[in-house]
Design an enzyme around this catalytic site. Structure first.
Site, PDB file in Angstrom:
ATOM      1  N   GLY A  98      -0.391   4.371   0.162  1.00  0.00           N
ATOM      2  CA  GLY A  98      -1.314   5.386   0.588  1.00  0.00           C
ATOM      3  C   GLY A  98      -0.513   6.133   1.981  1.00  0.00           C
ATOM      4  O   GLY A  98       0.688   6.345   1.655  1.00  0.00           O
ATOM      5  N   PHE A  99      -1.395   6.691   2.737  1.00  0.00           N
ATOM      6  CA  PHE A  99      -0.757   7.648   3.666  1.00  0.00           C
ATOM      7  C   PHE A  99       0.344   6.860   4.549  1.00  0.00           C
ATOM      8  O   PHE A  99       1.521   7.157   4.743  1.00  0.00           O
ATOM      9  CB  PHE A  99      -1.699   8.191   4.461  1.00  0.00           C
ATOM     10  CG  PHE A  99      -2.476   9.332   3.902  1.00  0.00           C
ATOM     11  CD1 PHE A  99      -2.175  10.673   3.509  1.00  0.00           C
ATOM     12  CD2 PHE A  99      -3.723   8.990   3.232  1.00  0.00           C
ATOM     13  CE1 PHE A  99      -2.644  11.855   3.022  1.00  0.00           C
ATOM     14  CE2 PHE A  99      -4.683   9.928   2.498  1.00  0.00           C
ATOM     15  CZ  PHE A  99      -3.945  11.356   2.437  1.00  0.00           C
ATOM     16  N   ALA A 144      -6.593   9.980   7.920  1.00  0.00           N
ATOM     17  CA  ALA A 144      -5.206  10.421   7.137  1.00  0.00           C
ATOM     18  C   ALA A 144      -4.187  10.399   8.282  1.00  0.00           C
ATOM     19  O   ALA A 144      -3.199   9.965   8.414  1.00  0.00           O
ATOM     20  CB  ALA A 144      -5.223  11.328   6.177  1.00  0.00           C
ATOM     21  N   GLU A 156     -18.876  17.270   3.122  1.00  0.00           N
ATOM     22  CA  GLU A 156     -18.149  18.081   2.099  1.00  0.00           C
ATOM     23  C   GLU A 156     -18.747  17.807   0.844  1.00  0.00           C
ATOM     24  O   GLU A 156     -18.762  18.791  -0.038  1.00  0.00           O
ATOM     25  CB  GLU A 156     -16.620  17.691   2.273  1.00  0.00           C
ATOM     26  CG  GLU A 156     -16.024  17.871   3.552  1.00  0.00           C
ATOM     27  CD  GLU A 156     -14.650  17.697   3.619  1.00  0.00           C
ATOM     28  OE1 GLU A 156     -14.008  18.098   4.599  1.00  0.00           O
ATOM     29  OE2 GLU A 156     -13.972  16.796   2.941  1.00  0.00           O
ATOM     30  N   GLY A 183       0.718  -1.330   0.014  1.00  0.00           N
ATOM     31  CA  GLY A 183      -0.142   0.171  -0.220  1.00  0.00           C
ATOM     32  C   GLY A 183       0.720   1.201  -0.106  1.00  0.00           C
ATOM     33  O   GLY A 183       1.563   1.404   0.773  1.00  0.00           O
ATOM     34  N   VAL A 202      -1.875  -7.175  -4.734  1.00  0.00           N
ATOM     35  CA  VAL A 202      -1.699  -8.196  -3.635  1.00  0.00           C
ATOM     36  C   VAL A 202      -2.949  -9.030  -3.473  1.00  0.00           C
ATOM     37  O   VAL A 202      -4.069  -8.745  -3.498  1.00  0.00           O
ATOM     38  CB  VAL A 202      -1.164  -7.573  -2.281  1.00  0.00           C
ATOM     39  CG1 VAL A 202      -1.056  -8.606  -1.368  1.00  0.00           C
ATOM     40  CG2 VAL A 202       0.234  -6.681  -2.611  1.00  0.00           C
ATOM     41  N   ASP A 240      -5.841   2.780   8.109  1.00  0.00           N
ATOM     42  CA  ASP A 240      -6.938   2.061   8.008  1.00  0.00           C
ATOM     43  C   ASP A 240      -7.131   0.526   8.201  1.00  0.00           C
ATOM     44  O   ASP A 240      -8.395   0.155   8.724  1.00  0.00           O
ATOM     45  CB  ASP A 240      -7.779   2.255   6.794  1.00  0.00           C
ATOM     46  CG  ASP A 240      -8.228   3.821   6.501  1.00  0.00           C
ATOM     47  OD1 ASP A 240      -7.924   4.743   7.543  1.00  0.00           O
ATOM     48  OD2 ASP A 240      -8.928   4.286   5.515  1.00  0.00           O
TER      49      ASP A 240
HETATM   50  C1  LIG Z   1     -13.581  10.514   0.081  1.00  0.00           C
HETATM   51  C2  LIG Z   1     -12.862  10.352   1.332  1.00  0.00           C
HETATM   52  C3  LIG Z   1     -12.595  11.520   2.057  1.00  0.00           C
HETATM   53  C4  LIG Z   1     -11.736  11.589   3.252  1.00  0.00           C
HETATM   54  N1  LIG Z   1     -11.728  12.734   3.994  1.00  0.00           N
HETATM   55  C5  LIG Z   1     -10.536  12.557   4.944  1.00  0.00           C
HETATM   56  C6  LIG Z   1     -10.582  13.734   5.770  1.00  0.00           C
HETATM   57  O1  LIG Z   1     -10.915  14.881   5.379  1.00  0.00           O
HETATM   58  N2  LIG Z   1      -9.408  13.784   6.747  1.00  0.00           N
HETATM   59  C7  LIG Z   1      -8.861  12.692   7.031  1.00  0.00           C
HETATM   60  O2  LIG Z   1      -7.866  12.476   7.909  1.00  0.00           O
HETATM   61  N3  LIG Z   1      -9.390  11.496   6.186  1.00  0.00           N
HETATM   62  C8  LIG Z   1     -10.053  11.558   5.427  1.00  0.00           C
HETATM   63  N4  LIG Z   1     -10.290  10.363   4.683  1.00  0.00           N
HETATM   64  C9  LIG Z   1      -9.674   9.127   5.186  1.00  0.00           C
HETATM   65  C10 LIG Z   1      -8.319   8.926   4.721  1.00  0.00           C
HETATM   66  O3  LIG Z   1      -8.026   8.936   3.308  1.00  0.00           O
HETATM   67  C11 LIG Z   1      -8.012   7.495   5.014  1.00  0.00           C
HETATM   68  O4  LIG Z   1      -7.937   7.311   6.560  1.00  0.00           O
HETATM   69  C12 LIG Z   1      -6.531   7.295   4.808  1.00  0.00           C
HETATM   70  O5  LIG Z   1      -6.292   7.226   3.303  1.00  0.00           O
HETATM   71  C13 LIG Z   1      -5.959   5.792   5.144  1.00  0.00           C
HETATM   72  O6  LIG Z   1      -4.608   5.699   4.966  1.00  0.00           O
HETATM   73  P1  LIG Z   1      -4.073   4.278   4.492  1.00  0.00           P
HETATM   74  O7  LIG Z   1      -2.808   4.562   4.181  1.00  0.00           O
HETATM   75  O8  LIG Z   1      -4.418   3.391   5.531  1.00  0.00           O
HETATM   76  O9  LIG Z   1      -4.971   3.850   3.336  1.00  0.00           O
HETATM   77  P2  LIG Z   1      -5.090   4.314   1.831  1.00  0.00           P
HETATM   78  O10 LIG Z   1      -4.516   5.842   1.737  1.00  0.00           O
HETATM   79  O11 LIG Z   1      -6.335   3.842   1.401  1.00  0.00           O
HETATM   80  O12 LIG Z   1      -3.925   3.546   0.838  1.00  0.00           O
HETATM   81  C14 LIG Z   1      -4.056   2.206   0.809  1.00  0.00           C
HETATM   82  C15 LIG Z   1      -3.197   1.863  -0.447  1.00  0.00           C
HETATM   83  O13 LIG Z   1      -3.186   0.485  -0.549  1.00  0.00           O
HETATM   84  C16 LIG Z   1      -3.288  -0.188  -1.969  1.00  0.00           C
HETATM   85  N5  LIG Z   1      -4.025  -1.359  -2.039  1.00  0.00           N
HETATM   86  C17 LIG Z   1      -5.212  -1.700  -1.398  1.00  0.00           C
HETATM   87  N6  LIG Z   1      -5.342  -2.986  -1.424  1.00  0.00           N
HETATM   88  C18 LIG Z   1      -4.580  -3.478  -2.205  1.00  0.00           C
HETATM   89  C19 LIG Z   1      -4.038  -4.558  -2.912  1.00  0.00           C
HETATM   90  N7  LIG Z   1      -4.787  -5.869  -2.657  1.00  0.00           N
HETATM   91  N8  LIG Z   1      -3.134  -4.818  -3.603  1.00  0.00           N
HETATM   92  C20 LIG Z   1      -2.021  -3.867  -3.941  1.00  0.00           C
HETATM   93  N9  LIG Z   1      -2.301  -2.331  -3.328  1.00  0.00           N
HETATM   94  C21 LIG Z   1      -3.469  -2.275  -2.550  1.00  0.00           C
HETATM   95  C22 LIG Z   1      -4.345   1.177  -2.587  1.00  0.00           C
HETATM   96  O14 LIG Z   1      -4.168   1.278  -3.737  1.00  0.00           O
HETATM   97  C23 LIG Z   1      -3.960   2.386  -2.011  1.00  0.00           C
HETATM   98  O15 LIG Z   1      -2.864   2.843  -2.522  1.00  0.00           O
HETATM   99  C24 LIG Z   1     -10.878  10.289   3.567  1.00  0.00           C
HETATM  100  C25 LIG Z   1     -11.415   9.206   2.746  1.00  0.00           C
HETATM  101  C26 LIG Z   1     -12.185   9.092   1.548  1.00  0.00           C
HETATM  102  C27 LIG Z   1     -12.371   8.003   0.762  1.00  0.00           C
END
Ligand SMILES: Cc1cc2nc3c(=O)[nH]c(=O)nc-3n(C[C@H](O)[C@H](O)[C@H](O)COP(=O)(O)OP(=O)(O)OC[C@H]3O[C@@H](n4cnc5c(N)ncnc54)[C@H](O)[C@@H]3O)c2cc1C
Length: 419
Positions: free
Chosen positions: A19-20, A321, A176, A17, A85, A306
């Site tokens: 992501g953040f 995030a 939002e 992942g 994955v 998450d």
């Molecule tokens: C519309 C929306 C608005 C939001 N607004 C806010 C906000 O205002 N403030 C705030 O704090 N949070 C907000 N959030 C929540 C925040 O975006 C998440 O808490 C944050 O992105 C979690 O980070 P993460 O790194 O756990 O996962 P993510 O950022 O979701 O990253 C996960 C990564 O894993 C990858 N992945 C997943 N499964 C697989 C797989 N099987 N194989 C390969 N890659 C995979 C994905 O492609 C992604 O790049 C919002 C979320 C959404 C959807």
């Protein structure tokens, strides 16, 4: 013939992942004596908090996403792998992907979350989610497409159904999105469709509980509902959706609503990858982790963001995030501690407060004990989001788009790119 890969001499860290949490962990391992493999199904990092702006024609996908290879190109100990994955072999220490297996000595699972439709298949099939770029663009195309169709429809009942937009979920995303939709419809599209009667348009925000933004104090929740209503958003509390066939939304109280658009912002659940780990799962399917973010029985496996159920005083930390950034950073730090023969440290979350924007000059938030609302909160929200975006280009373009929209009451990205 390809030369065989050299046997790694350094410990291997696999991060699932970008992501953040995953990106922060990868950065945290820069300079460490490890070989990092960062795996993601996409070749970009997505700033999900601004997806709703793509859905409402305020920003382009390119403004809120950035290629992972560009972000980490200077990090010599890291290799990026674009792959899906599909599972893990925890005993053999391997990540199973669509392009082969990735062996590891340490693993960080940071795969985030998926939209949670709470088993409502008809809503998943006929409504719109807001979790990916494709979904956000689909919402934009659909909303704009509905106005095009309505402008050519003579039957007023059909026209009203086309111009009714239902947002489900009164958390930050729903609020939002509803606020931004209102601005798109009543300040921008109203100029594009001078022959349409905009009193026929409706934006309805359905919330199952009795208030919006449950993380904020009651007075700020009230301000939020009041501000949305001033923007012509119908805020309805105690409304639980039970189904949607693309035309009619059914509610638990037996009532129904006619609308061609339903956007689901009512929740997420941990990535399905967690289900396959075979470990204890907490609320919303998250992997229960030790205070050090390790999995019980697997000290070499960490979960952050998450995907992790991180307990704080008997309650899991929210899926935000900020939690993802801080937990990703701590996981990277703990991997380095283990490499040095030290104990992993407990993750302590530093709550920086929360902010939600309701639209132009309007936001609410709480930082520590200080509550803020209105223009000040909106300016703070704007600065925080620009600063947190990854990549200078994205910051510049987002700033420019917002400035342009603010001055001209315009949304330049009103393109219907797919039917
Ligand atoms: C519309 C929306 C608005 C939001 N607004 C806010 C906000 O205002 N403030 C705030 O704090 N949070 C907000 N959030 C929540 C925040 O975006 C998440 O808490 C944050 O992105 C979690 O980070 P993460 O790194 O756990 O996962 P993510 O950022 O979701 O990253 C996960 C990564 O894993 C990858 N992945 C997943 N499964 C697989 C797989 N099987 N194989 C390969 N890659 C995979 C994905 O492609 C992604 O790049 C919002 C979320 C959404 C959807």
């Amino acid at each position: 013939m390809r030369a065989p890969s050299p046997t790694p001499t350094k410990p291997r860290v696999a991060i699932v992942g970008a992501g953040f949490a995953g990106l922060e962990a990868a950065r945290g391992l820069a300079g460490a004596a490890v070989e990092v493999t960062l795996i993601d199904r996409h070749n970009y990092h997505l700033f999900q908090p601004l997806l709703y702006q793509v859905a409402t024609a305020g920003l382009t996908p390119e403004d809120i996403a950035h290629p992972v290879r560009a972000i980490l190109r200077r990090q010599r100990n890291l290799a990026f792998r674009q792959a899906e994955v599909t599972g893990f072999d925890l005993a053999a220490k391997r990540v199973i992907t669509s392009t082969g297996e990735v062996p590891y000595d340490y693993l960080l699972l940071a795969a985030g979350s998926d939209t949670n439709y709470f088993g409502l298949t008809s809503v998943a099939e006929n409504g719109f989610g807001l979790k990916t770029i494709d979904e956000a663009v689909a919402v934009r195309n659909h909303v704009l497409g509905m106005f095009e169709q309505a402008s050519q429809e003579d039957d007023p009942v059909k026209r009203r159904t086309m111009l009714t937009f239902i947002v489900v979920g009164g958390g930050p995303t729903g609020v939002e999105l509803a606020g931004a939709l209102s601005e798109l419809v009543y300040t921008v599209l109203v100029k594009d469709y001078p022959r349409l009667d905009f009193s026929e348009a409706r934006i309805v925000l359905l919330q199952a509980t009795d208030s919006l933004l449950p993380n904020l104090p009651q007075d700020l929740r009230d301000v939020t509902a009041e501000t949305l209503r001033k923007k012509k958003v119908e805020v309805e509390f105690g409304q639980t959706v039970t189904g949607y066939d693309g035309q009619t939304i059914t509610l638990k109280n037996g009532e129904s609503l006619s609308a061609r658009s339903l956007i689901w912002a009512a929740g997420v659940r941990a990535s399905r990858l967690v289900d396959g780990l075979g470990v204890s799962q907490g609320s919303l399917g998250r992997a229960v982790v030790l205070p050090t973010l390790q999995l019980a029985g697997h000290p070499e496996v960490f979960v952050a963001g998450d995907a992790a159920h991180i307990d704080e005083n008997g309650r899991p930390l929210p899926m935000t995030a900020v939690v993802a950034l801080q937990s990703g950073s701590k996981a990277a730090g703990n991997i380095q501690r283990l490499l040095c023969g030290q104990q992993a440290e407990t993750f302590l979350f530093h709550d920086l407060g929360s902010l939600a924007t309701i639209g132009r000059n309007a936001a609410v938030g709480q930082i520590g004990r200080v509550k803020i609302k209105g223009l000040l909160a909106w300016l703070l929200w704007t600065v925080v989001h620009i600063v947190r975006l990854v990549g200078f280009r994205n910051r510049l373009f987002v700033f420019w788009s917002w400035f342009w929209d603010y001055i001209l009451y315009d949304r330049s990205i009103r393109l219907i790119t797919r039917e």
